[in-house]
Design an enzyme around this catalytic site. Structure first.
Site, PDB file in Angstrom:
ATOM      1  N   VAL A  55       0.822  -1.218   0.000  1.00 25.10           N
ATOM      2  CA  VAL A  55       0.000   0.000   0.000  1.00 25.10           C
ATOM      3  C   VAL A  55       0.855   1.267   0.000  1.00 25.10           C
ATOM      4  O   VAL A  55       0.640   2.183  -0.801  1.00 25.10           O
ATOM      5  CB  VAL A  55      -0.942  -0.004   1.236  1.00 25.10           C
ATOM      6  CG1 VAL A  55      -1.729   1.286   1.310  1.00 25.10           C
ATOM      7  CG2 VAL A  55      -1.877  -1.197   1.176  1.00 25.10           C
ATOM      8  N   LEU A  80      -3.018  -0.840  10.756  1.00 17.82           N
ATOM      9  CA  LEU A  80      -3.918   0.212  10.294  1.00 17.82           C
ATOM     10  C   LEU A  80      -4.271   1.127  11.462  1.00 17.82           C
ATOM     11  O   LEU A  80      -4.461   0.652  12.588  1.00 17.82           O
ATOM     12  CB  LEU A  80      -5.213  -0.394   9.750  1.00 17.82           C
ATOM     13  CG  LEU A  80      -5.111  -1.194   8.456  1.00 17.82           C
ATOM     14  CD1 LEU A  80      -6.417  -1.917   8.169  1.00 17.82           C
ATOM     15  CD2 LEU A  80      -4.739  -0.280   7.289  1.00 17.82           C
ATOM     16  N   HIS A 107     -29.524   9.513  -6.189  1.00 16.38           N
ATOM     17  CA  HIS A 107     -29.087   9.519  -7.577  1.00 16.38           C
ATOM     18  C   HIS A 107     -28.745  10.941  -7.998  1.00 16.38           C
ATOM     19  O   HIS A 107     -29.516  11.848  -7.697  1.00 16.38           O
ATOM     20  CB  HIS A 107     -30.196   8.992  -8.492  1.00 16.38           C
ATOM     21  CG  HIS A 107     -29.844   9.094  -9.945  1.00 16.38           C
ATOM     22  ND1 HIS A 107     -28.950   8.239 -10.540  1.00 16.38           N
ATOM     23  CD2 HIS A 107     -30.241   9.977 -10.898  1.00 16.38           C
ATOM     24  CE1 HIS A 107     -28.823   8.575 -11.824  1.00 16.38           C
ATOM     25  NE2 HIS A 107     -29.584   9.628 -12.065  1.00 16.38           N
TER      26      HIS A 107
HETATM   27  C1  LIG Z   1       3.248   6.509   4.838  1.00 16.55           C
HETATM   28  C2  LIG Z   1       2.201   5.803   5.661  1.00 16.55           C
HETATM   29  C3  LIG Z   1       0.873   5.937   5.333  1.00 16.55           C
HETATM   30  C4  LIG Z   1      -0.104   5.303   6.086  1.00 16.55           C
HETATM   31  N1  LIG Z   1      -1.403   5.465   5.727  1.00 16.55           N
HETATM   32  C5  LIG Z   1      -2.370   4.867   6.446  1.00 16.55           C
HETATM   33  C6  LIG Z   1      -3.733   5.055   6.108  1.00 16.55           C
HETATM   34  O1  LIG Z   1      -4.070   5.773   5.176  1.00 16.55           O
HETATM   35  N2  LIG Z   1      -4.664   4.434   6.864  1.00 16.55           N
HETATM   36  C7  LIG Z   1      -4.332   3.626   7.928  1.00 16.55           C
HETATM   37  O2  LIG Z   1      -5.217   3.066   8.565  1.00 16.55           O
HETATM   38  N3  LIG Z   1      -3.036   3.429   8.259  1.00 16.55           N
HETATM   39  C8  LIG Z   1      -2.059   4.034   7.559  1.00 16.55           C
HETATM   40  N4  LIG Z   1      -0.751   3.873   7.924  1.00 16.55           N
HETATM   41  C9  LIG Z   1      -0.450   3.006   9.088  1.00 16.55           C
HETATM   42  C10 LIG Z   1      -0.692   3.758  10.408  1.00 16.55           C
HETATM   43  O3  LIG Z   1       0.103   4.919  10.429  1.00 16.55           O
HETATM   44  C11 LIG Z   1      -0.367   2.871  11.583  1.00 16.55           C
HETATM   45  O4  LIG Z   1      -1.094   1.664  11.482  1.00 16.55           O
HETATM   46  C12 LIG Z   1      -0.725   3.552  12.897  1.00 16.55           C
HETATM   47  O5  LIG Z   1      -0.023   4.757  13.053  1.00 16.55           O
HETATM   48  C13 LIG Z   1      -0.423   2.640  14.080  1.00 16.55           C
HETATM   49  O6  LIG Z   1      -0.773   3.295  15.246  1.00 16.55           O
HETATM   50  P1  LIG Z   1      -0.080   2.937  16.633  1.00 16.55           P
HETATM   51  O7  LIG Z   1      -0.774   3.788  17.656  1.00 16.55           O
HETATM   52  O8  LIG Z   1      -0.042   1.492  16.837  1.00 16.55           O
HETATM   53  O9  LIG Z   1       1.446   3.390  16.501  1.00 16.55           O
HETATM   54  P2  LIG Z   1       2.192   4.676  15.940  1.00 16.55           P
HETATM   55  O10 LIG Z   1       1.290   5.571  15.198  1.00 16.55           O
HETATM   56  O11 LIG Z   1       3.405   4.173  15.253  1.00 16.55           O
HETATM   57  O12 LIG Z   1       2.613   5.462  17.254  1.00 16.55           O
HETATM   58  C14 LIG Z   1       3.512   4.941  18.179  1.00 16.55           C
HETATM   59  C15 LIG Z   1       4.131   6.084  18.953  1.00 16.55           C
HETATM   60  O13 LIG Z   1       4.850   5.545  20.056  1.00 16.55           O
HETATM   61  C16 LIG Z   1       6.011   6.312  20.279  1.00 16.55           C
HETATM   62  N5  LIG Z   1       6.946   5.484  21.049  1.00 16.55           N
HETATM   63  C17 LIG Z   1       7.531   4.304  20.683  1.00 16.55           C
HETATM   64  N6  LIG Z   1       8.289   3.819  21.684  1.00 16.55           N
HETATM   65  C18 LIG Z   1       8.192   4.694  22.705  1.00 16.55           C
HETATM   66  C19 LIG Z   1       8.738   4.732  24.024  1.00 16.55           C
HETATM   67  N7  LIG Z   1       9.499   3.744  24.491  1.00 16.55           N
HETATM   68  N8  LIG Z   1       8.441   5.806  24.804  1.00 16.55           N
HETATM   69  C20 LIG Z   1       7.633   6.796  24.343  1.00 16.55           C
HETATM   70  N9  LIG Z   1       7.090   6.803  23.115  1.00 16.55           N
HETATM   71  C21 LIG Z   1       7.345   5.761  22.303  1.00 16.55           C
HETATM   72  C22 LIG Z   1       6.497   6.600  18.873  1.00 16.55           C
HETATM   73  O14 LIG Z   1       7.362   7.718  18.870  1.00 16.55           O
HETATM   74  C23 LIG Z   1       5.163   6.881  18.152  1.00 16.55           C
HETATM   75  O15 LIG Z   1       4.842   8.239  18.191  1.00 16.55           O
HETATM   76  C24 LIG Z   1       0.255   4.510   7.203  1.00 16.55           C
HETATM   77  C25 LIG Z   1       1.605   4.390   7.562  1.00 16.55           C
HETATM   78  C26 LIG Z   1       2.570   5.031   6.809  1.00 16.55           C
HETATM   79  C27 LIG Z   1       4.010   4.905   7.211  1.00 16.55           C
END
Ligand SMILES: Cc1cc2nc3c(=O)[nH]c(=O)nc-3n(C[C@H](O)[C@H](O)[C@H](O)COP(=O)(O)OP(=O)(O)OC[C@H]3O[C@@H](n4cnc5c(N)ncnc54)[C@H](O)[C@@H]3O)c2cc1C
Length: 468
Positions: free
Chosen positions: A184, A321, A446
Site C-alpha cells: 500500500v 492500520l 441519484h
Molecule cells: C506513509 C504511511 C501511510 C499510512 N497510511 C495509512 C492510512 O491511510 N490508513 C491507515 O489506517 N493506516 C495508515 N498507515 C499506518 C498507520 O500509520 C499505523 O497503522 C498507525 O499509526 C499505528 O498506530 P499505533 O498507535 O499502533 O502506533 P504509531 O502511530 O506508530 O505510534 C507509536 C508512537 O509511540 C512512540 N513510542 C515508541 N516507543 C516509545 C517509548 N518507548 N516511549 C515513548 N514513546 C514511544 C512513537 O514515537 C510513536 O509516536 C500509514 C503508515 C505510513 C508509514
C-alpha cells in the site's frame, strides 16, 4: 512515585484514543511520547501527510490531464514542490495540535520523553528536557507502533535510499523513482511522484501488488497504475542497492527464470513493510518476550502475559492500520474500566488511497474458495454509472460476495472513485448482518457513486442489477 490508573506508552492513534477513552471513563491517565509532537506515525509521517500529498498531486494530475476535456484551459502549469510539502506540513501541524488540545480537554497528563519499563507496572520516563522520573500504573498500555523495515541487500541511508518518511519531504520530484515493494505505502507514494512527473518502477517479490486484497482488486489496480506510467517487475527479488553520486542502482533477480535486472533511479523508496517498535522499552523488566515476528504477544483482550499490561496497534498481531489501533485503544480502555467491549476484526476495512481508490471489507473470493463456502457474486463497473461518467471517473468496479443460501453479505471489494468513503456502507451492512438484497432495496441517492454498490448487491441477489 506518582501512581496512575493507566500509563500509556506511545501517542499514535492507538495510544491517544486509549488515553481519551480512559479519561472519559474516569481513569487517571498519563501518556508518554518520545517525539516532540503527539499523534505517532499516523499523524506525523503516515496517514495524514501521505493523504495531503496524494490530494495535491491528484489536483496537479487532473489539471494537466483532464481539465482540458472539462473545458478548462491552463497555461504555465507547474509543480511547486516546496509549497506542496509546506501545505502538507501545515495540515500535520494543525492535526497534531488538535491532539494537544484533546489531551488538555480530557485532563490527561502528557510526558514528552522515552518510556522504559523498570518492572511490570513501573515505567521510567527520560524526558526530552533531560530529567528522569519514575511512575507507577495500576494498568499499562503499550502502544509503541512500528517503524519501516528493509530487506537483505538494501541499506536505508535516508538520502537517496529512503523510506516513506523521507519520501514525504523530498526537495525535488525524482526523475526516476524505484519502489521496492508493491504494498500500500509503495503504491500511494509512487502515485504521488508519478502524478508529479516521475518515472516509477516497482519491484515486487510476489505475483500481486497489495497482497491480501481480493485478487480482482490487485489486478485492476496494477492495470490503472500501469496506465499512470508505473512499470512493474513482479516476482523479482532485490539483491543489492548501490548509491553513486546522485544515482542508485538496484539489482534484482527474476524468481521465474533467474535473470538479473538492473534499474537506475535518482531515489529508491524502500516500502517492504513495517516492523513492531520495541527499542529500549525494557520489556525484559516487565517479563514480556516477543514472538517470532518481534510482536508483543497478547490474548483476545489485548492483554500480555502480565495481568494489567496490555498492548495495542502496530506492535501486536493483525493489520497495521490506524483505525484498527484506535478500535483497540477504545477496547482496552473499556476492559480496564470493567466493561465488556468487542472488536470484529473481520469487519475492519482496508483502503488504498490511490486514484481510483481501493477499499475492501470481509472475506475475499480467494478466502471463500479456500473455505469451500458456497457464495454468489455481483459486480458493477463504474463505466456504467452516470455519476462516474459525469466526473470522468469510470475506472474500476464494485463486487459484492454473498452466501449462496442465506444471501448474507460476506465481503465487499471495490476499486473506484471515493471507494474509501463508500466502504463504510458495506461495513455497517455487514455489522448488522444484512443480506445483499437489503442493500439492493435501500434507496441510494441519484446520481451518486454509491448506486454502484446497490447495483452490485442486486447483481449478487439474483442477477437483478438494473443498469447493466
Ligand atoms: C506513509 C504511511 C501511510 C499510512 N497510511 C495509512 C492510512 O491511510 N490508513 C491507515 O489506517 N493506516 C495508515 N498507515 C499506518 C498507520 O500509520 C499505523 O497503522 C498507525 O499509526 C499505528 O498506530 P499505533 O498507535 O499502533 O502506533 P504509531 O502511530 O506508530 O505510534 C507509536 C508512537 O509511540 C512512540 N513510542 C515508541 N516507543 C516509545 C517509548 N518507548 N516511549 C515513548 N514513546 C514511544 C512513537 O514515537 C510513536 O509516536 C500509514 C503508515 C505510513 C508509514
Amino acid at each position: 512515585m506518582d501512581t496512575f490508573d493507566v500509563i500509556i506508552i506511545g501517542s499514535g492513534p492507538g495510544g491517544y484514543v486509549a488515553a481519551i477513552r480512559c479519561a472519559q471513563l474516569g481513569l487517571k491517565t498519563v501518556i508518554i511520547e518520545r517525539y516532540s509532537t503527539l499523534g505517532g506515525t499516523c499523524l506525523n509521517v503516515g496517514c495524514i501527510p501521505s493523504k495531503a500529498m496524494l490530494d495535491s498531486s491528484e489536483h496537479y494530475y487532473n489539471a494537466s490531464h483532464t481539465f482540458k476535456t472539462h473545458g478548462i484551459e491552463l497555461s504555465n502549469l507547474k509543480v511547486n514542490l516546496e509549497q506542496l510539502v509546506s501545505r502538507k506540513n501545515d495540515v500535520v501541524k494543525q492535526t497534531v495540535s488538535g491532539i494537544d488540545f484533546l489531551m488538555k480537554k480530557n485532563k490527561i497528563t502528557v510526558f514528552n520523553g522515552h518510556g522504559t519499563f523498570t518492572g511490570p507496572k513501573t515505567v521510567e520516563v527520560k524526558k526530552n528536557d533531560g530529567s528522569t522520573i519514575q511512575i507507577e500504573g495500576r494498568n499499562v498500555i503499550i502502544a509503541t507502533g512500528s517503524k519501516p523495515s528493509s530487506v537483505p541487500g538494501v541499506t536505508i541511508n535516508k538520502k537517496r535510499i529512503i523510506t516513506s518518511t523521507e519520501a514525504l519531504n523530498l526537495k525535488e520530484v525524482p526523475k526516476e523513482l524505484v519502489v521496492i515493494g508493491g504494498g500500500v505505502i509503495g503504491m500511494e507514494m509512487g502515485s504521488v511522484y508519478a502524478r508529479l512527473g516521475a518515472k516509477v518502477s516497482v519491484i515486487e517479490f510476489t505475483d500481486t501488488i497489495c497482497g491480501g486484497f481480493d485478487k480482482s482488486l490487485s489486478k485492476e489496480l496494477q492495470k490503472v497504475l500501469t496506465k499512470l506510467g508505473f512499470t512493474f517487475y513482479m516476482q523479482h527479488k532485490v539483491t543489492e542497492t548501490t548509491e553513486k553520486g546522485k544515482s542508485v542502482t538496484v539489482k534484482a533477480t527474476s524468481l521465474s527464470d533467474g535473470k538479473e535486472i538492473e534499474l537506475k533511479g535518482d531515489y529508491v523508496l524502500v516500502a517492504t513493510g513495517r516492523k513492531p517498535y520495541t527499542d529500549s522499552l525494557g520489556l525484559d523488566k516487565a517479563g514480556i518476550v516477543l514472538d517470532e515476528r518481534n510482536r508483543i504477544p497478547v490474548n483476545e483482550q489485548c492483554e500480555t502475559v502480565i495481568p494489567g499490561v496490555y498492548a495495542i496497534g502496530d506492535v501486536i498481531r493483525g493489520a497495521m492500520l490506524a483505525h484498527k489501533a484506535e478500535d483497540e485503544g477504545t477496547f482496552v480502555a473499556e476492559i480496564i474500566a470493567g466493561q465488556k467491549p468487542h472488536i470484529n476484526y473481520l469487519l475492519i476495512p482496508n483502503v488504498v488511497y490511490t486514484w481510483p481508490e481501493v477499499a475492501s471489507v470481509g472475506y475475499t473470493e480467494e478466502q471463500l474458495k479456500a473455505d469451500n463456502r458456497a457464495y454468489k457474486s455481483g459486480s458493477f463497473p463504474f463505466k456504467a454509472s452516470g455519476r462516474a461518467r459525469a466526473s470522468m471517473d469510470t475506472e474500476g468496479f464494485v463486487k459484492v460476495l454473498a452466501d449462496k443460501t442465506t444471501d448474507e453479505i460476506l465481503g465487499v471489494h471495490m476499486i473506484g472513485p471515493r471507494a474509501a468513503d463508500m466502504i463504510a456502507e458495506a461495513v455497517v451492512a455487514m455489522e448488522f448482518r444484512a443480506s445483499a438484497e437489503d442493500i439492493g432495496r435501500i434507496s441510494h441517492a441519484h446520481p451518486t457513486f454509491t448506486e454502484s454498490l446497490k447495483e452490485a448487491a442486486l447483481g449478487a441477489t439474483d442477477n437483478r442489477a438494473i443498469h447493466i
